[in-house]
Write an enzyme that holds these catalytic residues in place. Structure first.
Site, short mmCIF file in Angstrom:
data_model
loop_
_atom_site.label_atom_id
_atom_site.label_comp_id
_atom_site.label_asym_id
_atom_site.label_seq_id
_atom_site.Cartn_x
_atom_site.Cartn_y
_atom_site.Cartn_z
N GLY A 182 3.21 12.82 4.91
CA GLY A 182 3.03 11.72 5.87
C GLY A 182 1.68 11.85 6.53
N PHE A 212 0.87 -1.18 0.00
CA PHE A 212 0.00 0.00 0.00
C PHE A 212 0.90 1.22 0.00
CE2 PHE A 212 -2.27 3.15 2.74
CZ PHE A 212 -3.49 3.25 2.07
N ALA A 213 0.74 2.09 -1.00
CA ALA A 213 1.66 3.22 -1.14
C ALA A 213 0.88 4.53 -1.15
CB ALA A 213 2.48 3.06 -2.42
N TRP A 266 7.95 4.81 2.80
CA TRP A 266 7.51 3.99 3.94
C TRP A 266 6.59 2.87 3.50
CZ3 TRP A 266 10.91 5.65 7.10
CH2 TRP A 266 11.20 7.01 7.20
N GLU A 288 0.49 3.96 9.85
CA GLU A 288 -0.97 3.94 9.61
C GLU A 288 -1.67 5.02 10.44
OE1 GLU A 288 -3.00 0.35 8.70
OE2 GLU A 288 -1.23 -0.57 7.82
N GLN A 323 12.29 -2.66 32.01
CA GLN A 323 12.62 -2.26 33.39
C GLN A 323 12.67 -3.49 34.32
OE1 GLN A 323 13.42 0.83 33.77
NE2 GLN A 323 13.88 0.77 35.95
N1 COS Z 1 -13.55 7.12 5.63
C1 COS Z 1 -14.14 7.63 4.52
N2 COS Z 1 -13.85 8.87 4.06
C2 COS Z 1 -12.98 9.60 4.76
C3 COS Z 1 -12.34 9.13 5.91
C4 COS Z 1 -12.66 7.81 6.35
N3 COS Z 1 -12.11 7.28 7.43
N4 COS Z 1 -11.50 10.06 6.39
C5 COS Z 1 -11.60 11.11 5.55
N5 COS Z 1 -12.50 10.84 4.59
C6 COS Z 1 -12.95 11.70 3.48
C7 COS Z 1 -13.60 12.97 4.03
O1 COS Z 1 -14.97 12.77 4.30
C8 COS Z 1 -13.39 13.94 2.88
O2 COS Z 1 -14.34 13.63 1.88
P1 COS Z 1 -15.11 14.80 1.05
O3 COS Z 1 -14.13 15.27 0.04
O4 COS Z 1 -16.29 14.14 0.48
O5 COS Z 1 -15.46 15.88 2.05
C9 COS Z 1 -12.02 13.52 2.32
O6 COS Z 1 -11.82 12.17 2.75
C10 COS Z 1 -10.90 14.38 2.87
O7 COS Z 1 -10.93 14.23 4.27
P2 COS Z 1 -10.38 15.34 5.28
O8 COS Z 1 -10.85 16.69 4.83
O9 COS Z 1 -10.69 14.89 6.66
O10 COS Z 1 -8.82 15.23 4.95
P3 COS Z 1 -7.58 15.84 5.70
O11 COS Z 1 -6.60 16.30 4.69
O12 COS Z 1 -8.04 16.84 6.74
O13 COS Z 1 -6.92 14.55 6.41
C11 COS Z 1 -6.51 12.95 8.12
C12 COS Z 1 -7.52 13.81 7.36
C13 COS Z 1 -5.53 13.80 8.89
C14 COS Z 1 -7.35 12.12 9.06
C15 COS Z 1 -5.77 12.04 7.11
O14 COS Z 1 -4.91 12.79 6.28
C16 COS Z 1 -4.96 10.96 7.76
O15 COS Z 1 -5.52 9.94 8.20
N6 COS Z 1 -3.63 11.14 7.83
C17 COS Z 1 -2.75 10.08 8.27
C18 COS Z 1 -2.38 9.27 7.07
C19 COS Z 1 -1.88 7.94 7.45
O16 COS Z 1 -2.44 7.24 8.27
N7 COS Z 1 -0.81 7.57 6.80
C20 COS Z 1 -0.21 6.31 7.03
C21 COS Z 1 -0.13 5.57 5.74
S1 COS Z 1 0.46 3.96 5.97
S2 COS Z 1 2.32 4.23 6.46
#
Ligand code: COS
Length: 386
Positions: free
Chosen positions: A134, A126-127, A159, A369, A342
């Protein structure tokens, strides 16, 4: 010492027993060496495939085992108790690329990719992340541009777990144009395979823990991707990734629960053997209190994880639940392994005992994640969204 918190069905108990037996006989004898040598063993993946563990939640119609989320997670916990690196390989494959293909793939994509993945013949990756994207995943810059029926992709993914062995990589890239950026809605998901011209594996990370799970960068350089490798709808890739991470985070929570369980078991055994001041150290309240807290926090993490898994199996919205399970389990794993080191004292700080590895392996569960900070953001946002 297993915490019998969730009444498991006979089928769940039997798959759990298979996982436990497999971990004890096929993995445990090698864990220390694989960690030391940073070695990923492809043969183990083949054997896990034979057991059906690479298609756990894939329906039988697509050559999977067709079990529910709770069954998958209790098996994953057993593997993680012995080797967290093998656990993450399983978790990524089962939670992310296979689920994405199952949910949004065409029948042709399922035939070509999902079925061999479920049989364990192709390993998935998954990329999403990139060197500069990040936690803010939607800021990714890998660009896909249409060229006839194909797409041309340029960029670097970072990653990527199982990246060196990943034979089917679900990669997110921008399909909006630089003149018309659409944020999260400008991202699409592609099925990438290493045979595509312009694909290359970059830097392999030299990690603190999970050393037997290869983590790499992937470079896409004018990589030509056939049009039928687009997954689902263009512009929905970020949503697919987020929904998949709701599943993935349960897998990481199960990995963390397994690490904590292992640290508790090793600590309890050591405390019964190790004598100081003329008696086993388990006789001292300072050690008893640590063990009691380790057991309690581990039990709470497992209970929350299993509750989240059963909510998912009931078809409920689990975004908040999944982040809670991952947050609690990963911080518990870090805390429990810290106590374990510890309790072992100097012996916990060297590689002669497994708690040193468990401590290193635990750390990343608070990072990948979605960091603990991101989980808290997701949990807090959900309080206001429903
Ligand atoms: N399920 C379904 N849809 C989702 C969702 C979820 N869990 N989380 C977000 N969405 C949707 C939102 O509803 C929004 O949709 P619309 O365009 O219809 O409004 C869209 O995705 C964008 O969501 P949002 O505005 O919340 O995006 P952000 O840029 O604010 O990011 C976080 C939200 C911070 C939660 C997200 O970027 C995140 O999870 N970051 C961490 C990434 C991660 O885990 N990386 C690890 C990868 S594996 S090493």
């Amino acid at each position: 010492m297993a915490w019998a918190l969730t009444p498991l069905t006979e089928e769940q108990r039997s798959i759990q027993a298979v996982a436990r037996e497999f971990a004890a006989t096929e993995i445990a004898p090698h864990t220390e060496e694989w960690d030391r040598e940073s070695y990923f063993d492809p043969a183990i993946v083949g054997k896990l495939g034979e057991l059906g563990f690479l298609g756990m939640m894939i329906p039988e119609q697509y050559d999977g085992l067709g079990v529910d989320t709770l069954t998958y997670l209790v098996a994953l916990e057993e593997i993680a108790t012995v080797d967290a690196s093998i656990a993450v390989t399983l978790s990524v494959h089962n939670s992310l690329p296979t689920q994405m293909l199952l949910k949004w793939g065409t029948e042709a994509q399922k035939e070509r990719f999902l079925k061999p993945m479920a049989r364990g013949e192709l390993l998935g990756a998954f990329a999403l992340s990139e060197p500069d994207a990040g936690s803010d995943a939607a800021s990714l810059t890998t660009q896909a541009v249409r060229d006839g029926n194909d797409w041309i992709l340029n960029g670097t993914k970072a990653w990527v777990s199982s990246g060196t062995k990943g034979e089917v990589i679900l990669a997110m890239a921008r399909t909006d144009s630089p003149e018309d950026r659409r944020g999260a809605r400008g991202i699409s998901a592609f099925i990438v395979t290493p045979d595509l011209p312009g694909f290359s594996v970059g830097k392999k990370e030299d990690k603190m823990g999970l050393r037997a799970s290869p983590t790499v960068q992937l470079h896409f350089s004018d990589m030509r991707v056939p049009g039928d490798r687009l997954l689902g709808q263009a512009g929905s890739g970020f949503i697919y990734a987020m929904q998949s991470l709701d599943n993935g985070r349960l897998g990481i929570a199960a990995q963390a629960v397994g690490i904590a369980e292992a640290a508790l078991r090793h600590s309890a055994a050591y405390a019964a053997e190790r004598k100081q001041f003329g008696k086993p150290i388990k006789e001292f309240q300072a050690i008893q209190f640590k063990l009691a807290d380790m057991a309690s926090r581990g039990a709470a993490s497992r209970a929350l994880l299993h509750a989240a898994a059963t909510a998912k199996d009931r078809g409920e919205h689990i975004t908040q639940f999944s982040s809670m399970a991952k947050l609690l389990a990963s911080e518990t794993a870090m805390w429990v392994t810290t106590q374990a080191v510890q309790i072992f004292g100097g012996y916990g700080y060297v590689k002669d005992y497994p708690v040193e590895r468990l401590f290193r392996d635990a750390k990343v569960t608070e990072i990948y994640e979605g960091t603990s900070e991101i989980q808290r953001i997701v949990i807090a946002r959900e309080l206001y969204s429903r």
